[in-house]
Design an enzyme around this catalytic site. Structure first.
Site, PDB file in Angstrom:
ATOM      1  CE  LYS A 224     -10.552  -3.223   4.055  1.00 48.00           C
ATOM      2  NZ  LYS A 224      -9.853  -4.424   4.572  1.00 48.00           N
TER       3      LYS A 224
ATOM      4  CD  GLU B 211      -3.078  -1.057   2.136  1.00 46.84           C
ATOM      5  OE1 GLU B 211      -3.211   0.002   2.799  1.00 46.84           O
ATOM      6  OE2 GLU B 211      -3.830  -2.035   2.266  1.00 46.84           O
TER       7      GLU B 211
HETATM    8  P1  PGA Z   1      -6.601  -5.909   2.719  1.00 47.14           P
HETATM    9  O1  PGA Z   1      -6.088  -5.020   3.930  1.00 47.14           O
HETATM   10  O2  PGA Z   1      -7.197  -5.041   1.706  1.00 47.14           O
HETATM   11  O3  PGA Z   1      -5.373  -6.656   2.284  1.00 47.14           O
HETATM   12  O4  PGA Z   1      -7.613  -6.858   3.293  1.00 47.14           O
HETATM   13  C1  PGA Z   1      -6.543  -3.746   4.221  1.00 47.14           C
HETATM   14  C2  PGA Z   1      -6.908  -3.653   5.697  1.00 47.14           C
HETATM   15  O5  PGA Z   1      -6.790  -4.649   6.427  1.00 47.14           O
HETATM   16  O6  PGA Z   1      -7.340  -2.619   6.149  1.00 47.14           O
HETATM   17 ZN    ZN Z   2      -7.759  -4.059   8.222  1.00 51.01          ZN
END
Ligand code: PGA
Ligand code: ZN
Length: 770
Positions: free
Chosen positions: A675, A543
């Site tokens: 998400k 990231e």
């Molecule tokens: P991931 O991690 O998109 O790899 O699941 C992001 C998070 O845990 O916030």
């Molecule tokens: Zn997370």
């Protein structure tokens, strides 16, 4: 009235010297009902209607009253929580006294639904309790004689519902006639006869059943179908709660069928599934139409759905529910919308994400030519309860191909959405959910559904010619999100070099978004300089945060604190620290394991370590402190840290409104990571946000570790006024694309721009201990 007073005195319900006061309440089918106050005592008296009418009716009324007393008494013996207690009864008067359930402690289920408060768990309990009553009566040898009330059931239920409806729909007369005949012939247990939200009272004892005047030894499928029918019809009365009502339908059917032990659940379900459409039609064209269906469009929708199901009957209640969702409501909504705002084509396309893996892009084109486009992101630390990210398997691209998901977008989904008004996001998302038909989008793929759902949003905004954030905000005040910016990556995003997945900063001292990102960038730079000085600069993690070249997790935290100071910023004032433990990734045996430190911990020990960090560093937010299945740990961490800092559920809550409400009730977490691809649609993501808001929680819209140039989430954060945004670091374009979009929105808002804040709390951190 004197006869009633005498009856109450004989029963010992009137203390000596007291004169009972009667207050009329709304009655049942054929009764008067009063609240009686006698001294300190309160109770209800129910009596068959007065003798003014012809003798035959009076006898029918009295015998129904006795049937009800018998039902209430026997069910009360089974479980006193299920019914109001019967205190006394008098057969010759056709009257009885029962416990008064006061309205300040009880609410009718119907009233609760009418407020828009629809809780599937309530429906599940009703189903479970009803099955337990049916199961008990099925075993009672006396029940067939005691409830031999076929004539009355025919007059009150079969005739007005089924036979009267058959006269209005002569082409269906033989189908309705044989349903009536089968129902009357099926004699298995005692049926309540009027199970509906208006006859169920909710209080601390759970759902309480009232009004058993129609009780009859007959077909239990009638009760199930009768109540489920009310839940379907209420979707037209309370359209805003349609999803929850349909979930309640499923919950009730499922829990009821689980309790069926007197016959096969499958055959009962089949009878209920056949009878239900007849009852639907009866509530429009029978003798007892529902009072809230007044407009012709709604009535027609019911007729259309019911008639088609009577002609092509379903064997399962799930199919009935799906048919109802698809036929009754959608065609009506399709009328009205402008032709040009309808979806014409949906295109699926394989593109690539920031880890060089295949990703699903959807493009939605309207009849007007306006279009919207979106790409599904992908996680590395996926929660087990997330919507399924559908991959092809096999050898190509390490099994991560998305050809199947892409085909679903262009073919099945495109077919289903063609002609739908783009503005009706909820109906579109419901169509996606129904078309998928699984609880976790495993058929179509959550990557297919979320790409389409987001593309629909973009197309709607394009049709209105407004930016997406403005389209989403409507009349409400938009809010720039407080960014949560990764400085070091870790965990599954950095080859597990350290255990903790994200070390982030929150520029809490900033007053604009522009300033906030600039603060984060200064910390990122100084952290990079520190790493370079130590000879530990190894590039960046997934990231964009620096690759974590550390000896331990706390080494990373020390370095982060130093980076804040070296940037000339005040820790805890200008910028604070957030961590994402992503603890599901650390699960080991029954506890956890810090692999980088070769250290095993129990849940309590992990919590202790985290709390120590919260005291040593200015930590304002901890995400997934324990694993997705560690409910006790989450409650414990929240109890100990929740009043000081933000406790976020990510894998733990997977953007699910249901999980959020349950966690809030249990005291687990006080914030949610949103998400969209965890839920699989925009509507479900919004529901999760609303559930968090209802719980008084904060919300953080979040990207995934596998991202693209797609910036939909930034618009969601601003338009929904979520308050915070987490998209990774301030390096790598898939990350900066998001921050840059927020900068543009801030500029567009000008004077009206407001930056979201973390809830103010007294941190556990005390500077002296650092
Ligand atoms: P991931 O991690 O998109 O790899 O699941 C992001 C998070 O845990 O916030
Ligand atoms: Zn997370």
């Amino acid at each position: 009235m004197q006869d009633i007073r005498d009856f109450l005195e004989r029963a010992g319900l009137v203390p000596p010297g007291e004169i009972p006061q009667f207050e009329a309440l709304t009655g049942g089918v054929s009764s008067d009902i009063w609240l009686v106050r006698a001294g300190a005592a309160r109770y209800c008296v129910k009596r068959a209607l007065g003798r003014l009418r012809v003798a035959a009716e009076w006898h029918a009324d009295v015998s129904r009253n006795l049937t009800e007393v018998r039902w209430l008494t026997q069910v009360g013996r089974l479980d006193a929580d299920l019914v109001p207690a019967v205190l006394a009864s008098d057969a010759s008067l056709g009257a009885f006294a029962m416990e008064y359930l006061s309205p300040d402690r009880h609410e009718l289920w119907k009233a609760q639904l009418a407020r828009g408060c629809v809780i599937p768990e309530t429906a599940a309990t009703v189903g479970r309790r009803l099955a337990s009553i049916h199961a008990a009566f099925a075993k009672s040898p006396a029940a067939p004689d005691e409830f031999d009330t076929g004539a009355s059931f025919h007059a009150l239920r079969i005739e007005p519902y089924l036979l009267a409806t058959a006269r209005v729909h002569p082409d269906l007369a033989s189908i309705l006639g044989s349903l009536a005949e089968r129902t009357e012939r099926t004699k298995l247990t005692v049926v309540h006869g009027d199970i509906s939200p208006k006859n169920i009272l909710l209080g601390s004892r759970g759902p309480i059943f009232l009004d058993a005047e129609c009780a009859w030894f007959g077909d239990p499928a009638f009760d199930l179908a009768f109540c489920l029918n009310h839940l379907l019809l209420k979707t037209l009365w309370i359209p805003a709660a349609e999803r929850e009502l349909l979930a309640s339908f499923d919950a009730m059917a499922e829990s009821y069928l689980r309790g069926v032990d007197w016959e096969s659940a499958g055959s009962l379900e089949q009878r209920a599934a056949r009878l239900l459409p007849a009852l639907l039609l009866a509530r429009v064209d029978g003798k007892s139409p529902v009072e809230y269906l007044t407009d012709d469009a709604s009535k027609d929708a019911v007729r259309r759905a019911a008639r088609s199901m009577l002609q092509q009957p379903h064997d399962t209640l799930g199919d009935v529910r799906r048919s109802w969702g698809a036929r009754a409501t959608r065609p009506d909504r399709r009328q009205g919308a402008m032709q040009s705002d309808r979806i014409e084509t949906v295109i699926g396309r394989r593109v690539w994400d920031s880890r060089g893996r295949p990703a699903v892009e959807a493009e939605v084109v309207l009849a007007s030519g306006a279009a919207g486009r979106a790409i599904a992101p992908a996680g590395a630390s996926n929660g087990i309860n997330e919507a399924v990210d559908l991959r092809d398997g096999g050898t190509a691209f390490g099994g991560l191909g998305v050809d199947r998901a892409v085909r679903h977008v262009s073919a099945d989904i495109g077919d289903a959405l063609r002609g739908m008004p783009v503005m009706d996001q909820e109906a579109i998302d419901r169509t996606l959910i129904e078309l998928d038909g699984t609880p976790n989008k495993s058929r179509l793929g959550g990557n297919a559904t979320v790409a389409v759902s987001m593309a629909v949003l973009h197309a709607a905004a394009a049709a209105r010619n407004v930016p997406l954030w403005r389209h989403l905000a409507g009349d409400a005040q938009p809010l720039l999100p407080m960014p949560m910016v990764q400085i070091f990556g870790g965990g599954a995003h950095a080859g597990r070099r350290v255990d903790i997945q994200d070390f982030l900063v929150v520029p809490i001292g900033a007053s604009t978004f522009d300033e906030a990102i600039a603060i984060a960038v200064r910390i990122y730079e100084s952290a990079g300089a520190i790493m370079a000085g130590r000879g530990g600069l190894r590039g960046v993690a997934d990231e964009g945060g620096w690759w974590p070249e550390f000896a331990s997790n706390s080494d990373a935290l020390d370095t982060l604190l130093l980076a804040i100071e070296r940037a000339g910023l005040r820790p805890g004032i200008d910028a604070a620290i957030a961590i994402d433990v992503a603890a599901s990734q650390l699960r080991h045996d029954s506890g956890y394991r810090f692999a980088a430190e070769n250290r095993e911990l129990t849940s309590d020990e992990l919590i202790d370590v985290l709390l120590q960090w919260c005291r040593r560093y200015p930590i304002v937010s901890v995400e997934d402190p324990v694993g997705q299945d560690d409910h006790a740990g989450m409650r414990s961490f929240t109890a100990r840290a929740g009043s000081h800092l933000q406790v976020i559920g990510d894998d733990y809550l997977v953007t699910s409104a249901e999980r959020i409400s349950a966690a809030a009730a249990a005291g687990a977490c006080n914030a949610v990571l949103l998400k969209p691809n965890q839920s699989g649609t925009i509507t479900e993501t919004k529901a999760a946000l609303l559930a968090a808001r209802a719980a008084g929680w904060s919300s953080i819209v979040s990207a995934r570790s596998g991202e693209t140039e797609d910036v939909t989430i930034v618009h969601l954060a601003v338009g929904w006024a979520a308050g915070q945004l987490k998209v990774g670091s301030c390096a790598r374009s898939e990350r900066t694309a998001k921050w840059n979009e927020a900068l543009r929105i801030e500029e567009a808002l000008g004077d009206r721009a407001i930056l979201g804040r973390l809830p103010v709390r007294q941190l556990l951190w005390t500077k002296a201990t650092t």
